[in-house]
Design a protein around this motif. Sequence first.
Motif, PDB file in Angstrom:
ATOM      1  N   PHE A 108      13.351  -3.960   3.218  1.00 13.92           N
ATOM      2  CA  PHE A 108      12.506  -3.266   4.196  1.00 13.92           C
ATOM      3  C   PHE A 108      11.409  -2.472   3.487  1.00 13.92           C
ATOM      4  CE2 PHE A 108      11.452   0.398   6.920  1.00 13.92           C
ATOM      5  CZ  PHE A 108      10.916  -0.299   7.990  1.00 13.92           C
ATOM      6  N   VAL A 109      11.756  -1.823   2.389  1.00 10.76           N
ATOM      7  CA  VAL A 109      10.743  -1.080   1.625  1.00 10.76           C
ATOM      8  C   VAL A 109       9.620  -2.018   1.209  1.00 10.76           C
ATOM      9  CG1 VAL A 109      10.288   0.207  -0.495  1.00 10.76           C
ATOM     10  CG2 VAL A 109      12.373   0.663   0.806  1.00 10.76           C
ATOM     11  N   THR A 110       9.986  -3.177   0.699  1.00  8.09           N
ATOM     12  CA  THR A 110       8.983  -4.153   0.244  1.00  8.09           C
ATOM     13  C   THR A 110       8.108  -4.640   1.397  1.00  8.09           C
ATOM     14  OG1 THR A 110      10.427  -4.876  -1.558  1.00  8.09           O
ATOM     15  CG2 THR A 110       8.659  -6.375  -0.881  1.00  8.09           C
ATOM     16  N   ASP A 111       8.743  -5.043   2.489  1.00  3.18           N
ATOM     17  CA  ASP A 111       7.993  -5.610   3.614  1.00  3.18           C
ATOM     18  C   ASP A 111       7.136  -4.559   4.312  1.00  3.18           C
ATOM     19  OD1 ASP A 111       9.179  -7.971   3.002  1.00  3.18           O
ATOM     20  OD2 ASP A 111      10.251  -8.218   4.902  1.00  3.18           O
ATOM     21  N   MET A 112       7.680  -3.360   4.520  1.00  4.49           N
ATOM     22  CA  MET A 112       6.913  -2.329   5.227  1.00  4.49           C
ATOM     23  C   MET A 112       5.762  -1.819   4.365  1.00  4.49           C
ATOM     24  SD  MET A 112       6.077  -0.595   7.778  1.00  4.49           S
ATOM     25  CE  MET A 112       7.352  -1.087   8.945  1.00  4.49           C
ATOM     26  N   THR A 113       5.958  -1.731   3.066  1.00  2.52           N
ATOM     27  CA  THR A 113       4.873  -1.304   2.176  1.00  2.52           C
ATOM     28  C   THR A 113       3.711  -2.286   2.258  1.00  2.52           C
ATOM     29  OG1 THR A 113       6.451  -0.240   0.668  1.00  2.52           O
ATOM     30  CG2 THR A 113       4.268  -0.746  -0.200  1.00  2.52           C
ATOM     31  N   ALA A 114       4.036  -3.564   2.271  1.00  2.00           N
ATOM     32  CA  ALA A 114       2.989  -4.584   2.386  1.00  2.00           C
ATOM     33  C   ALA A 114       2.341  -4.547   3.767  1.00  2.00           C
ATOM     34  CB  ALA A 114       3.574  -5.970   2.111  1.00  2.00           C
ATOM     35  N   TYR A 115       3.145  -4.369   4.804  1.00  2.00           N
ATOM     36  CA  TYR A 115       2.621  -4.359   6.169  1.00  2.00           C
ATOM     37  C   TYR A 115       1.688  -3.168   6.391  1.00  2.00           C
ATOM     38  CZ  TYR A 115       2.498  -4.521  11.278  1.00  2.00           C
ATOM     39  OH  TYR A 115       2.074  -4.592  12.589  1.00  2.00           O
ATOM     40  N   ALA A 116       2.013  -2.020   5.789  1.00  2.76           N
ATOM     41  CA  ALA A 116       1.205  -0.816   5.978  1.00  2.76           C
ATOM     42  C   ALA A 116      -0.219  -0.981   5.467  1.00  2.76           C
ATOM     43  CB  ALA A 116       1.870   0.376   5.291  1.00  2.76           C
ATOM     44  N   ALA A 117      -0.411  -1.895   4.532  1.00  3.62           N
ATOM     45  CA  ALA A 117      -1.752  -2.130   3.981  1.00  3.62           C
ATOM     46  C   ALA A 117      -2.666  -2.804   5.002  1.00  3.62           C
ATOM     47  CB  ALA A 117      -1.656  -2.979   2.715  1.00  3.62           C
ATOM     48  N   ALA A 118      -2.085  -3.544   5.947  1.00  3.59           N
ATOM     49  CA  ALA A 118      -2.898  -4.229   6.966  1.00  3.59           C
ATOM     50  C   ALA A 118      -2.080  -4.423   8.230  1.00  3.59           C
ATOM     51  CB  ALA A 118      -3.383  -5.578   6.434  1.00  3.59           C
ATOM     52  N   PRO A 119      -1.778  -3.326   8.950  1.00  8.69           N
ATOM     53  CA  PRO A 119      -0.960  -3.438  10.163  1.00  8.69           C
ATOM     54  C   PRO A 119      -1.701  -4.173  11.274  1.00  8.69           C
ATOM     55  CG  PRO A 119      -1.822  -1.210   9.929  1.00  8.69           C
ATOM     56  CD  PRO A 119      -2.165  -1.931   8.665  1.00  8.69           C
ATOM     57  N   ASP A 120      -0.947  -4.855  12.121  1.00  4.99           N
ATOM     58  CA  ASP A 120      -1.520  -5.585  13.249  1.00  4.99           C
ATOM     59  C   ASP A 120      -2.055  -4.580  14.275  1.00  4.99           C
ATOM     60  OD1 ASP A 120      -2.130  -7.140  15.412  1.00  4.99           O
ATOM     61  OD2 ASP A 120      -0.153  -8.064  15.592  1.00  4.99           O
ATOM     62  N   PRO A 121      -3.348  -4.589  14.569  1.00  4.65           N
ATOM     63  CA  PRO A 121      -3.916  -3.610  15.518  1.00  4.65           C
ATOM     64  C   PRO A 121      -3.455  -3.819  16.951  1.00  4.65           C
ATOM     65  CG  PRO A 121      -5.573  -5.237  14.919  1.00  4.65           C
ATOM     66  CD  PRO A 121      -4.388  -5.484  14.035  1.00  4.65           C
ATOM     67  N   ALA A 122      -2.856  -4.968  17.277  1.00  2.00           N
ATOM     68  CA  ALA A 122      -2.409  -5.239  18.646  1.00  2.00           C
ATOM     69  C   ALA A 122      -0.937  -4.908  18.844  1.00  2.00           C
ATOM     70  CB  ALA A 122      -2.652  -6.708  18.989  1.00  2.00           C
ATOM     71  N   THR A 123      -0.279  -4.393  17.808  1.00  2.00           N
ATOM     72  CA  THR A 123       1.149  -4.073  17.876  1.00  2.00           C
ATOM     73  C   THR A 123       1.370  -2.649  17.386  1.00  2.00           C
ATOM     74  OG1 THR A 123       1.752  -6.384  17.448  1.00  2.00           O
ATOM     75  CG2 THR A 123       3.447  -4.724  17.028  1.00  2.00           C
ATOM     76  N   THR A 124       2.320  -1.964  17.991  1.00  2.00           N
ATOM     77  CA  THR A 124       2.710  -0.633  17.522  1.00  2.00           C
ATOM     78  C   THR A 124       4.051  -0.736  16.813  1.00  2.00           C
ATOM     79  OG1 THR A 124       1.525   0.602  19.241  1.00  2.00           O
ATOM     80  CG2 THR A 124       3.416   1.687  18.241  1.00  2.00           C
ATOM     81  N   VAL A 125       4.108  -0.280  15.581  1.00  4.23           N
ATOM     82  CA  VAL A 125       5.357  -0.226  14.827  1.00  4.23           C
ATOM     83  C   VAL A 125       5.701   1.247  14.598  1.00  4.23           C
ATOM     84  CG1 VAL A 125       6.553  -0.799  12.683  1.00  4.23           C
ATOM     85  CG2 VAL A 125       4.947  -2.439  13.703  1.00  4.23           C
ATOM     86  N   VAL A 126       6.853   1.663  15.105  1.00  2.00           N
ATOM     87  CA  VAL A 126       7.314   3.044  14.949  1.00  2.00           C
ATOM     88  C   VAL A 126       8.459   3.048  13.942  1.00  2.00           C
ATOM     89  CG1 VAL A 126       8.213   5.102  16.100  1.00  2.00           C
ATOM     90  CG2 VAL A 126       6.737   3.507  17.358  1.00  2.00           C
ATOM     91  N   VAL A 127       8.270   3.751  12.835  1.00  2.00           N
ATOM     92  CA  VAL A 127       9.294   3.850  11.796  1.00  2.00           C
ATOM     93  C   VAL A 127       9.957   5.211  11.904  1.00  2.00           C
ATOM     94  CG1 VAL A 127       9.768   3.816   9.317  1.00  2.00           C
ATOM     95  CG2 VAL A 127       8.010   2.305  10.280  1.00  2.00           C
TER      96      VAL A 127
END
Length: 346
Positions: A108-127
């Motif tokens: 999760f650390v790996t995937d979320m770190t990568a995702y945070a660099a270019a999050p999908d503007p049409a989706t909300t991710v709450v951590v």
Amino acid sequence: MPAPARSSARSSAAKGGSADWRTVVPAPLVLVQGTEGLLAERAVARVLAVAREGDEELGLVGDPELERVDLEAATYDAGMLAVATSPSLFDEAKVVVVRGAEACSDAFVTDMTAYAAAPDPATTVVVVHGGGQRGKRMLDAIRASGAPVVACDPIKKDADRAAFVSSEFRSLRRKVDAAAVRSLVEGLGNDLRELAAACSQLASDTTGTITTAVVDRYYGGRVEATGFRVADAAAAGDAGEAVALLRHALATGADPVPLVAALAMKLRALAKVAAMRGGGLGAKELGLAPWQVDRARKELTRWTPDGLAAAITAVAQADADVKGGGRDPVFAVERAVLTVARAASR
């Protein structure tokens, strides 16, 4: 959710930085961090409510058909975030809630770190991260993305708990007087979830303004036997009442450690207010609520500097005794209560 509303929601939160659990709005990424679980739940609920129902004041239009996806960070496997955030068949709006990030897997650390660099503007991710240093690299990446960060730290000061109770009743559209707020905070104030439940029960089961009489009717047995009431009676010099309340509290399962802590808190408030005389300091600078300052001023009329010093010394000794330094914690706290009451009567 219609495109203009989604764009508006994102622009309202685009600046990132600190956000309040009461007013946070959807953004591509939202970080909810802290150990106070109730506030974290409220923050997540607020994001979901705005996404689904909108916010008229902010000009946001919600989408009742919003899809919600829940993930557990502790059991997360590589690629799950990509699947959760991928567009649905009909390109519906989506909120992904990831809980337990304080115990997240390395994947999760790996995937979320990568995702945070270019999050999908049409989706909300709450951590949701319950505190601690686990996943620091990921947390830093989320903050660097400009995501709003909702701090959900424990509410420790009585003044802040009183403000929380008042805001609960406002949200429930009920009037409550200041004395009733004090009674709830003094009796139930250590547990925010219990305070919120009490406010909800009083609002649903009663009518009219909520007063101390109403609070006592529902919670009197709990409120009157707390360490705060014991400390109040002792500080007022009423040894008989203080000991009676103390013994009732102990008989109903109260632990000597928080009872001594309540005595110490009471004496600290008295010492602070005594020291502020002529100093120009206000309640905020002392870390006290205005009503606590007013009450301490009245109680100090029966105290001398020597009496206050003797009481503080006795409570410090009791604190050591109930934490393992003495053989009988119950005797230690009762002796401290009697010493405080006698010192107040000098």
